[in-house]
Design a protein around this motif. Structure first.
Motif, PDB file in Angstrom:
ATOM      1  N   LEU A 828       0.816  -1.227   0.129  1.00 55.62           N
ATOM      2  CA  LEU A 828      -0.173  -0.100  -0.167  1.00 55.62           C
ATOM      3  C   LEU A 828       0.937   1.330  -0.133  1.00 55.62           C
ATOM      4  CD1 LEU A 828      -3.104  -0.550   2.429  1.00 55.62           C
ATOM      5  CD2 LEU A 828      -3.102  -0.168   0.029  1.00 55.62           C
ATOM      6  N   ALA A 829       1.916   1.301   0.952  1.00 50.61           N
ATOM      7  CA  ALA A 829       2.991   2.214   0.799  1.00 50.61           C
ATOM      8  C   ALA A 829       3.380   2.523  -0.539  1.00 50.61           C
ATOM      9  CB  ALA A 829       3.726   2.080   1.880  1.00 50.61           C
ATOM     10  N   GLN A 833       3.214   5.736  -3.061  1.00 54.36           N
ATOM     11  CA  GLN A 833       4.476   6.242  -3.915  1.00 54.36           C
ATOM     12  C   GLN A 833       4.079   6.446  -5.377  1.00 54.36           C
ATOM     13  OE1 GLN A 833       8.030   4.427  -2.922  1.00 54.36           O
ATOM     14  NE2 GLN A 833       9.359   5.823  -4.650  1.00 54.36           N
ATOM     15  N   VAL A 834       3.481   5.494  -5.904  1.00 54.11           N
ATOM     16  CA  VAL A 834       3.368   5.347  -7.723  1.00 54.11           C
ATOM     17  C   VAL A 834       2.229   6.403  -7.678  1.00 54.11           C
ATOM     18  CG1 VAL A 834       2.736   3.841  -9.293  1.00 54.11           C
ATOM     19  CG2 VAL A 834       4.302   2.879  -7.899  1.00 54.11           C
ATOM     20  N   LEU A 835       1.094   6.395  -6.867  1.00 48.66           N
ATOM     21  CA  LEU A 835       0.194   7.449  -7.482  1.00 48.66           C
ATOM     22  C   LEU A 835       0.672   8.796  -7.359  1.00 48.66           C
ATOM     23  CD1 LEU A 835      -2.879   5.744  -5.372  1.00 48.66           C
ATOM     24  CD2 LEU A 835      -2.721   6.225  -7.858  1.00 48.66           C
ATOM     25  N   THR A 848     -13.229   5.674  -2.282  1.00 53.02           N
ATOM     26  CA  THR A 848     -12.848   4.728  -1.435  1.00 53.02           C
ATOM     27  C   THR A 848     -13.856   4.794  -0.115  1.00 53.02           C
ATOM     28  OG1 THR A 848     -10.763   3.665   0.078  1.00 53.02           O
ATOM     29  CG2 THR A 848     -11.018   6.071  -0.233  1.00 53.02           C
ATOM     30  N   CYS A 849     -14.032   3.544   0.409  1.00 53.03           N
ATOM     31  CA  CYS A 849     -14.577   3.468   1.932  1.00 53.03           C
ATOM     32  C   CYS A 849     -13.487   3.472   3.024  1.00 53.03           C
ATOM     33  CB  CYS A 849     -15.596   2.448   1.933  1.00 53.03           C
ATOM     34  SG  CYS A 849     -15.009   0.903   1.844  1.00 53.03           S
ATOM     35  N   THR A 850     -12.046   3.173   2.624  1.00 48.06           N
ATOM     36  CA  THR A 850     -11.083   2.894   3.483  1.00 48.06           C
ATOM     37  C   THR A 850      -9.788   4.086   3.398  1.00 48.06           C
ATOM     38  OG1 THR A 850     -11.582   0.565   3.275  1.00 48.06           O
ATOM     39  CG2 THR A 850      -9.540   1.082   4.417  1.00 48.06           C
ATOM     40  N   PRO A 851     -10.279   5.150   3.727  1.00 53.67           N
ATOM     41  CA  PRO A 851      -8.952   5.904   3.530  1.00 53.67           C
ATOM     42  C   PRO A 851      -7.817   5.606   3.716  1.00 53.67           C
ATOM     43  CG  PRO A 851     -11.013   7.052   4.729  1.00 53.67           C
ATOM     44  CD  PRO A 851     -11.278   5.614   4.819  1.00 53.67           C
ATOM     45  N   ALA A 852      -7.453   5.080   4.745  1.00 53.04           N
ATOM     46  CA  ALA A 852      -6.249   4.627   5.107  1.00 53.04           C
ATOM     47  C   ALA A 852      -5.279   4.159   4.038  1.00 53.04           C
ATOM     48  CB  ALA A 852      -6.013   3.733   6.325  1.00 53.04           C
ATOM     49  N   ARG A 853      -6.014   3.419   3.154  1.00 53.03           N
ATOM     50  CA  ARG A 853      -5.289   2.948   2.030  1.00 53.03           C
ATOM     51  C   ARG A 853      -4.556   4.017   1.306  1.00 53.03           C
ATOM     52  NH1 ARG A 853     -10.028  -0.418  -0.813  1.00 53.03           N
ATOM     53  NH2 ARG A 853     -10.516  -2.079   0.933  1.00 53.03           N
ATOM     54  N   TYR A 854      -4.987   5.193   1.071  1.00 50.60           N
ATOM     55  CA  TYR A 854      -4.204   6.282   0.308  1.00 50.60           C
ATOM     56  C   TYR A 854      -3.811   7.430   1.039  1.00 50.60           C
ATOM     57  CZ  TYR A 854      -7.258   3.691  -2.854  1.00 50.60           C
ATOM     58  OH  TYR A 854      -7.625   2.745  -3.772  1.00 50.60           O
ATOM     59  N   ALA A 855      -3.547   7.137   2.622  1.00 52.48           N
ATOM     60  CA  ALA A 855      -3.226   8.136   3.350  1.00 52.48           C
ATOM     61  C   ALA A 855      -1.586   8.575   3.076  1.00 52.48           C
ATOM     62  CB  ALA A 855      -3.353   7.571   4.942  1.00 52.48           C
ATOM     63  N   ASP A 856      -0.863   7.935   2.375  1.00 52.20           N
ATOM     64  CA  ASP A 856       0.306   8.002   2.239  1.00 52.20           C
ATOM     65  C   ASP A 856       0.641   8.738   0.716  1.00 52.20           C
ATOM     66  OD1 ASP A 856       1.227   7.325   4.542  1.00 52.20           O
ATOM     67  OD2 ASP A 856       1.566   5.047   3.727  1.00 52.20           O
TER      68      ASP A 856
END
Length: 865
Positions: A828-829, A833-835, A848-856
């Motif tokens: 995920l981290a 970085q790729v995004l 998303t319903c899980t914001p932690a996936r994209y927190a970084d």
């Protein structure tokens, strides 16, 4: 295409919502399940593709349940040279409105607005790319078909560079040529299977139909010629068959009459046999009566013998029952004595167990007291550590900041000293000399930075440093201000004291953890209140002190109780067994007694029945009737032999066979007559139709039509073959040209995938831009064999690669709907970085319903719904 703003009202479960998207970079739209995130993409598709007046099921499905309102969608979009706001209301009071703001203002409504947007999107948006760059939660992660994407083709052309054979731009003249050739090819063949279609298929069908018509008319003429040749022979055969039918009818009647006469003689034989059978039955009845009389006498004697044997068994059973009852009474007395002894032993066991539990409870009470005392001591230590931590806010972050500030202040001061001029002020009289408002008592030196004021009676001197010196001084002052604020925040006087304070806090935190761990070990998963309650309960349950009695150990008493239980069980089993023996004997006595009574009654009945039958027919009378029946049966058998001798010379089976053969011959001849009659009728009908219809002229006309259709087919086939040759040649050339596109796409894909899979990752990409295999650390695996998480990651990276390759003006949003659900935290981290790396020029929309996936993800725009 860029999506700037999207507003929904009364759309499925969304009452009203407006979301603004970053024109480039990552926009994360986060919300709970069923918050309507996917509905936003559905609304955008309806807006761009479906007319507001549509009554389709997809449009009806977006109306809120139980509410008769219209569903509204508004989007602000830029596409190519155009920027516009597009509005539609579905289901209720349908409406369409378009406002174009760039390059010139336009306002349209209704169908004109819908068609204008279709025209803009058709000219400026790559629909294949728009559909491919979505990764929806309900769809496959594969990239999909991109071979028809003109935007990607142009970008890859630029990346791949020109080839020696490139003479034209595919998006220009060659694109028009390919489109024209494709259109011509599809006039004759289907695009997917290459089978004949349209003009070619119609020409083939027409030629085949015309040739079939010619063949049908030729067949009719040949049938007429054959009928002319066959009819005389059929007429002759029909006359002959008719004559044969008459002779065969007469012969079949004669043979049937002879069979009837023979059957009358056979009936006499049958009657004699019937009488013989009746006499045989009479013999059997007489034999049965004699046998039944003897069987009844034998059954009566057997009943009397069985009665005697059953009486002897009954006497033995009565003696056995009395003996079993005596033994049961003795075992019952022994069991009563054992029960008394067992009761005393059990009372002794209860007393011993109570004494043993009291000792165990006292030991547990002492252990609880010790644990509570130690826990109280540890609680005091914990309070001291907590107070120390609360009074010391300094952490490693403060130490890092202090170290950085100290280093930067020293460096800044050194730079200031290096570039600033030094001014020395020395008072020479009694008057006060002030430097920046502060009196100078001796010689004072200062660096000429910023603006410094030197004052004395009758004079004011302003010393200004150079401009670059001023900037360095301001930087130094800012750093010192930051240092002063940090010192105040940490509650110390100097920066070098912050590290010691942080060390004290870390020591207190370590002591707190150790104290809490020790307290957890002491309490062993319980609490002070629970231990105190357990102690009080155990104290309350202790027996009052009593004089110590000498008792046997609990195991010895338990063994004695177990032994007594065993002996008692054995005695009770013996009582049960003896009583069961007596009960079984009594039951058998009762059964045998009832059986003897029934046997005596049965014997009396049999004796009476036998006497009654003898009164009706004596034994001698039954034997006499048997002899008479046997004599009558012998006479009947003699009559049967006499009748058979009379019927032997008739040969009834031979007559019947001959009659059957005659009938079969008649049936066969009748079938021939019917068949020849039908054949003659058919041949006459064919000749009659040939005389009444002008079939030769029809055949000539059909042959002319067939020749014309075949000529037309040859002409169309020649054009179709030419179109197919040109089409396949162009497709082959285009495919060879496209193969060089794969390299730049593969390079960009591997660059983006490196942070996720490693620097050694390599991909095999087919000409249609689908990823076939992944090679990692020298191991090649088909993409279909990868895990669900790896395939999802690869699908996302492939879309980002396409988004980065295409020109910014040709780009479309990358839409990710609740992706990365199968991705582990480490990857995920990496994906974040790729995004972040792909967010430069592309527009990426994440639902998303899980914001932690994209927190970084760096610099992402977050929108909560």
């Amino acid at each position: 295409m860029r999506l700037h703003r999207l507003r929904l009202k009364d759309f499925r479960g969304i009452a009203e919502r407006e979301v603004e998207f970053a024109a480039s970079g990552v926009t994360v739209v986060e919300g709970a399940n069923e918050a309507g995130k996917s509905s936003m993409i559905e609304a955008l598709d309806l807006l761009l593709q479906t007319q507001a007046s549509s009554k389709s099921a997809a449009v009806k499905a977006v109306q809120p349940a139980g509410r008769d309102v219209g569903s509204e969608v508004l989007a602000e979009i830029s596409c190519g040279a155009w920027r516009f706001e597009y509005f539609k209301r579905f289901n209720k009071r349908a409406e369409t409105a378009l406002t174009i703001t760039e390059p010139r203002r336009e306002q349209l409504t209704g169908r004109e607005a819908h068609e204008r947007v279709e025209q803009i999107l058709g000219q400026s948006m790559d629909d294949s790319l728009y559909k491919a760059l979505r990764l929806m939660q309900s769809g496959a992660p594969d990239l999909g078909q991109l071979t028809d994407s003109s935007a990607l083709a142009k970008a890859l052309d630029r990346a791949a560079g020109p080839t020696p054979d490139d003479d034209t731009d595919e998006d220009g003249d060659s694109g028009a040529l390919i489109a024209a050739v494709g259109k011509e090819y599809r006039r004759y063949y289907t695009e997917k299977s290459g089978k004949p279609a349209a003009e070619l298929a119609a020409a083939r069908t027409a030629a085949a139909a015309a040739r079939a018509d010619v063949d049908e008319r030729l067949a009719l003429l040949r049938n007429a010629e054959q009928a002319t040749a066959q009819l005389p022979e059929v007429e002759r055969a029909f006359r002959q068959a008719t004559d044969d039918e008459v002779h065969a009818t007469v012969e079949a009647a004669n043979r049937s009459q002879r069979v009837a006469e023979a059957e009358k003689v056979a009936a006499v034989v049958d009657q004699a046999l019937e009488r013989a059978q009746r006499q045989a039955i009479a013999v059997k009845v007489a034999e049965r009566d004699v046998h039944d009389r003897a069987a009844a006498e034998e059954r009566l004697a057997e009943h009397e013998r069985q009665q005697t044997a059953d009486q002897a068994v009954l006497d033995d059973l009565r003696e056995a029952a009395d003996a079993a009852e005596t033994r049961a009474q003795a075992a019952d007395a022994q069991a009563a004595a054992l029960r008394t002894e067992l009761t005393a032993a059990q009372a002794e066991l209860v007393a011993a167990q109570r004494a043993e539990r009291a000792g165990t409870d006292r030991a547990r009470i002492a252990a609880i007291e010790a644990a509570l005392t130690e826990a109280a001591d540890l609680a005091g230590q914990r309070t001291r550590f907590v107070d120390a931590i609360a009074g010391n806010p300094v952490t490693d972050t403060h130490v890092t900041a202090a170290t950085r500030l100290d280093r930067e202040i020293v460096a800044a001061a050194a730079r200031v000293e290096a570039v600033a001029a030094t001014v020395e002020v020395t008072p020479t009289g009694e008057a006060d000399v002030l430097v920046d408002g502060r009196p100078v008592t001796g010689t004072a030196e200062f660096s000429a930075v910023g603006e410094t004021v030197v004052q004395a009676p009758g004079v004011r001197v302003v010393v200004r440093g150079a401009a670059d010196t001023q900037l360095l001084a301001e930087r130094l002052a800012d750093l010192r201000a930051q240092a002063a604020a940090l010192v105040v925040e940490c509650g110390v006087e100097r920066l070098d004291e912050i590290a010691a304070r942080a060390h004290d806090r870390a020591a207190a935190q370590r002591g707190l953890r150790e104290t809490e761990a020790a307290r957890a070990r002491v309490l062993a998963g319980s609490t002070e209140a629970a231990l105190a309650a357990e102690r009080d309960r155990l104290v309350a349950g202790l027996p009052e002190e009593a004089p110590a009695l000498r008792m046997r150990p609990v195991p010895d008493v338990q063994a004695a109780v177990t032994e007594l239980h065993g002996r008692l069980a054995g005695a009770e089993q013996q009582v049960t067994a003896e009583r069961a023996t007596g009960s079984n004997a009594a039951a058998r006595i009762e059964v045998l007694t009832a059986g003897l009574d029934r046997a005596a009654a049965g014997a009396r009945q049999q004796r009476a029945a036998l006497l009654e039958k003898r009164a009706q027919h004596s034994d001698e009378a039954l034997r006499g009737a048997l002899v008479s029946a046997q004599d009558a049966h012998a006479a009947a058998l003699a009559a049967v032999d006499e009748a058979r001798a009379a019927a032997e010379h008739l040969d009834l089976p031979g007559l019947q066979n001959a009659a059957a053969e005659a009938q079969q011959r008649l049936d066969r001849i009748a079938g021939d007559v019917a068949r020849l009659r039908d054949q003659r009728t058919q041949l006459r009908t064919v000749l009659e139709m040939c005389r009444t219809e002008n079939r030769l002229d029809d055949l000539a006309q059909a042959e002319a039509t067939a020749k014309a259709a075949e000529n037309e087919l040859a002409r169309i086939t020649e054009r179709a073959e030419g179109a197919r040759l040109l089409y396949t040649s162009l497709q082959r050339t285009r495919s060879e040209s496209r193969s060089r596109y794969v390299a730049p796409f593969t390079r960009r894909l591997e660059e983006l995938a490196a942070p996720v899979f490693g620097d050694s990752v390599r991909f095999e990409v087919r000409e249609d831009f689908t990823v076939a295999t992944r090679t990692l650390d020298g191991v090649t695996v088909p993409v279909d064999a990868l895990s669900g998480g790896a395939r999802e990651q690869l699908g996302l990276i492939a879309r980002l690669a396409c988004a980065l390759i295409v020109d910014e003006n040709d780009g479309v949003p990358v839409i990710l709907d609740d992706t990365l659900g199968y991705t582990d935290p480490e990857r995920l981290a990496s994906m974040a970085q790729v995004l972040g790396a792909a967010a430069g020029s592309a527009q990426i929309i994440v639902l998303t319903c899980t914001p932690a996936r994209y927190a970084d993800v760096d610099e992402a725009t977050v929108v909560a719904v």
